[in-house]
Design an enzyme around this catalytic site. Structure first.
Site, PDB file in Angstrom:
ATOM      1  N   SER A   1       0.844  -1.192   0.000  1.00  0.00           N
ATOM      2  CA  SER A   1       0.000   0.000   0.000  1.00  0.00           C
ATOM      3  C   SER A   1       0.879   1.243   0.000  1.00  0.00           C
ATOM      4  CB  SER A   1      -0.901   0.026   1.238  1.00  0.00           C
ATOM      5  OG  SER A   1      -0.183   0.497   2.374  1.00  0.00           O
ATOM      6  N   ASP A   2       0.327   2.369  -0.435  1.00  0.00           N
ATOM      7  CA  ASP A   2       0.998   3.636  -0.199  1.00  0.00           C
ATOM      8  C   ASP A   2       0.794   3.999   1.275  1.00  0.00           C
ATOM      9  OD1 ASP A   2       2.392   6.014  -0.592  1.00  0.00           O
ATOM     10  OD2 ASP A   2       1.371   6.473  -2.466  1.00  0.00           O
ATOM     11  N   TRP A   3       1.491   5.047   1.720  1.00  0.00           N
ATOM     12  CA  TRP A   3       1.493   5.441   3.135  1.00  0.00           C
ATOM     13  C   TRP A   3       0.051   5.654   3.637  1.00  0.00           C
ATOM     14  CZ3 TRP A   3       5.853   7.367   6.282  1.00  0.00           C
ATOM     15  CH2 TRP A   3       5.457   7.903   7.502  1.00  0.00           C
ATOM     16  N   GLY A   4      -0.362   4.812   4.584  1.00  0.00           N
ATOM     17  CA  GLY A   4      -1.645   4.997   5.238  1.00  0.00           C
ATOM     18  C   GLY A   4      -2.857   4.662   4.402  1.00  0.00           C
ATOM     19  N   ALA A   5      -2.665   4.114   3.198  1.00  0.00           N
ATOM     20  CA  ALA A   5      -3.785   3.964   2.262  1.00  0.00           C
ATOM     21  C   ALA A   5      -4.806   2.929   2.712  1.00  0.00           C
ATOM     22  CB  ALA A   5      -3.258   3.610   0.871  1.00  0.00           C
TER      23      ALA A   5
END
Length: 719
Positions: free
Chosen positions: A266-270
């Site tokens: 995932s991207d950051w916090g996605a």
């Protein structure tokens, strides 16, 4: 470690240990880091325990061989099964030696030098202990309001695909197991992150599946075909569902259809962001949707570690899905050789020798020069060394020329424009003239005084790096008014003026292009930017960059791109009525500067275009040739561009599409014959039923120096 040993290791892991492998945490969580791994403040609020840290699978943002060796050593002492960590970082356009931003690199049209830049970035990163880079970003971009256009190579799917391949080859080499001075690449952001509504970061993306396949997926596919080891999910929606929880996108399209069997992160916090998106009520549902969609690693949120075990116990998630994710992570660690050598390429002595070496800086200087685009030149450039120069502007002495995502780059170590010019001449006066967004009377007075005895004024203008990159979206894409005012003040001196631009997006250049005598688009050129700019200004390098993203006439045109569709009432049609056509009443339809545009200190003439045949079939090809002559007095490089138009398709087709290019070098007076081969495969497109085929009919092939200035011939495809 063979596959059966990885399976044996997987079988020894508890469910808690497996889930922790799917967690990526930032460096400060880990013992051995500079901040000593104390879980306090925001980290404590995340609810991460020491047990999770001890069993986690990867680290985000660690840097330096010494720190990474310490973290890995401590981790291996505390991890029950001795499973090494993966170290990942954003190494987008250089590690410590910073190359131009990717949009600039695209403008070089130089795939070999692009590959070399990625190889150098990988070399510096690997000796510093990094295993994975979150690059390349291959998102197609058409809206310069979006700050992250600087991280893409432009608006064309074919060209983006070629650059995607070059970056992956450079980062990964041929064999990650034996080539320890390479890193695994992570292509991003899957999918269509480059098309947010309004050019606003993280915003909704809504497009047809045919458009997605035709223009946005090709560059991802190219990266996967080169063996890219990882994929990162996008923040945006696709088909109305956030990419990170989109099973159809990730399991069906990415894994089954496109054949990706590597690690999906995932991207950051996605993962947690699915809650504000409105497709998950809570972290538990977000965890369920992400793991079901096939996301292997959750970056910097805790939905997995807090809820996956519960979901397994409730039989909502089969443990085999978690096993698949863990196995993919272990396989990547095995491919990188971490079980045999957990420190891989990390080497303090080698790091000191390799990072920011003269060889690397020279390569950065060359690519910065070849990425810059000469947009205008009224016979002002190159500057003669006997001319007195006044260097004025907020970037005259600024090291803020590295651009966003220059993670470990040092502005203090960047070569400024002043330093670069002083290596060419000592007859230089310097003044700031204004700040990025403000101007004072005293600054204007200082600038006017610096310029009064000058033969040439060089204006160093542009955007602060914070005005671009992630979350750097702008509705007004002109230079800040303070800089436009500075141009007007200096214009009153009636002296030749050269504008050098430092920015991360195509700009509306009104007030610059029309008010100065020469304009050099330097983008954010990186560590050696000042030297590269001086090389170009003084003619030691001949500009050869060509735009890979159109420059709009006005922000109201956006999105504006060369490979657009025609309409039923196209402007300029022979039988069109003056008013009732697709047009603006107050501005042109065309961009200010078209895709592929760029000037040189020499001139190139195209002549004698020929086709080997005027009719081709599925099994035949057409050779297209053209003579290119350097008419000028200096050697130069030209990017010969080939475009094709399908005049009648089952669905509407673009007015032209880039299908091939060749970058050639010619001496003064030299002529060469440039030949391209067109195959039936290049005429295919996605039909309304999503089948990828070609149609019989008439095609036009265009060859020229940019998408606007072309010579054309027609041919027919029969079936």
């Amino acid at each position: 470690m063979r596959e059966n040993k990885l399976l044996s290791l997987l079988n020894q892991m508890t469910l808690d240990e497996k889930i922790a492998q799917l967690m990526q945490l930032a460096t400060p969580f880990f013992k051995g880091a500079k901040e000593q791994g104390q879980i306090t403040g925001p980290m404590a609020e995340m609810g991460v325990t020491e047990e999770v840290v001890q069993n986690s699978g990867s680290v985000l943002g660690a840097s330096g061989a010494n720190e990474i060796i310490n973290i890995q050593r401590t981790h291996l002492e505390e991890n029950r099964l001795g499973i090494p960590l993966l170290f990942m970082s954003d190494i987008v356009h250089g590690f410590k030696t910073i190359f131009p931003v990717p949009l600039a690199i695209g403008c070089s049209w130089d795939l070999k030098l692009t590959e070399k830049s990625a190889e150098i970035a990988a070399k510096e990163a690997s000796v510093s202990g990094v295993h994975v880079t979150f690059a390349p970003m291959v998102d197609l971009v058409r809206d310069p309001r979006w700050g992250r256009v600087m991280e893409s190579t432009g608006e064309d799917p074919f060209l983006n695909s070629e650059f995607a391949r070059a970056f992956v080859r450079g980062f990964q080499g041929q064999d990650l197991t034996t080539e320890v001075e390479r890193v695994a690449a992570c292509v991003k952001h899957f999918a269509a992150y480059g098309a947010p509504e309004g050019g606003r970061d993280y915003n909704t993306v809504d497009m047809s599946e045919r458009e997605l396949r035709e223009n946005y997926l090709p560059a991802y596919q190219a990266a996967l075909e080169e063996g890219c080891e990882m994929v990162m999910t996008a923040f945006n929606t696709v088909f109305g569902i956030p990419a990170t929880g989109n099973k159809r996108l990730m399991r069906d399209l990415l894994r089954k259809e496109m054949g990706f069997d590597g690690v999906l992160i995932s991207d950051w916090g996605a993962v947690k962001e699915m809650i504000p998106h409105g497709v998950a009520e809570n972290e538990k549902e977000a965890a369920y949707k992400a793991i079901t969609a096939g996301v292997d690693i959750e970056m910097m949120t805790t939905a997995y570690v807090n809820h996956l075990k519960e979901l397994v116990e409730e039989k909502m998630v089969n443990e085999s899905i978690i096993d698949e994710a863990v196995l993919r992570i272990l396989q990547l660690k095995e491919k990188l050789g971490l079980f045999e050598n957990p420190y891989r390429g990390a080497n303090v002595e080698r790091e000191a020798e390799v990072v920011m070496s003269a060889e690397h800086r020279n390569a950065a200087r060359e690519l910065a020069a070849k990425s810059s685009v000469l947009l205008k030149n009224e016979q002002i450039l190159p500057i003669h060394k006997e001319q007195k120069v006044a260097l004025i502007g907020p970037f005259a002495e600024s090291g803020d020329i590295l651009g966003p995502w220059s993670w470990l780059g040092s502005k203090d170590e960047a070569v400024t424009v002043k330093e670069g010019i002083l290596r060419k001449t000592t007859d230089l006066s310097v003044a700031k003239g204004c700040d990025i967004e403000t101007i004072t009377d005293s600054q204007v007075e200082e600038a006017m005084k610096a310029a009064e005895d000058a033969d040439v004024i060089v204006l160093a203008l542009g955007e602060d790096s914070e005005m671009s990159g992630e979350a750097g979206c702008r509705a007004n894409i002109q230079l800040p008014s303070a800089q436009l005012q500075l141009i007007q003040h200096l214009k009153s001196l009636d002296k030749p003026m050269v504008a050098v631009l430092f920015n991360g997006r195509p700009l509306d250049l009104h007030g610059v292009l029309d008010q100065t005598d020469a304009v050099l688009e330097a983008w954010y050129p990186g560590t050696e930017g000042g030297n590269a700019v001086a090389d170009l200004l003084y003619g030691d390098m001949n500009p050869s960059g060509r735009l890979t993203m159109s420059f709009p006439y006005h922000v109201g045109q956006v999105p504006v791109y060369y490979n657009h569709f025609n309409t039923g009432r196209p402007q300029g049609a022979p039988d069109a009525q003056e008013r009732y056509v697709s047009q603006y009443l107050d501005i042109p339809n065309d961009p200010l500067l078209p895709f592929g545009f760029g000037l040189s200190y020499t001139t190139f003439t195209y002549s004698g275009m020929t086709l080997s045949r005027e009719t081709m079939s599925d099994t035949q090809s057409v050779d297209v040739s053209i003579q290119v002559t350097n008419d000028g007095s200096v050697a130069g490089e030209e990017v010969v561009q080939l475009y094709i138009r399908d005049h009648s398709g089952e669905v509407i087709r673009p007015v032209k599409e880039l299908k091939a290019f060749k970058k050639i070098s010619l001496k003064p007076g030299e002529t060469t014959n440039v030949t391209f081969t067109i195959s039936e495969e290049q005429l295919r497109y996605h039909h309304s039923d999503l089948q990828y085929t070609s149609d019989p009919g008439t095609f036009t092939v265009f060859i020229g120096r940019n998408s606007k200035e072309v010579t054309e011939k027609t041919f027919t495809l029969t079936k």
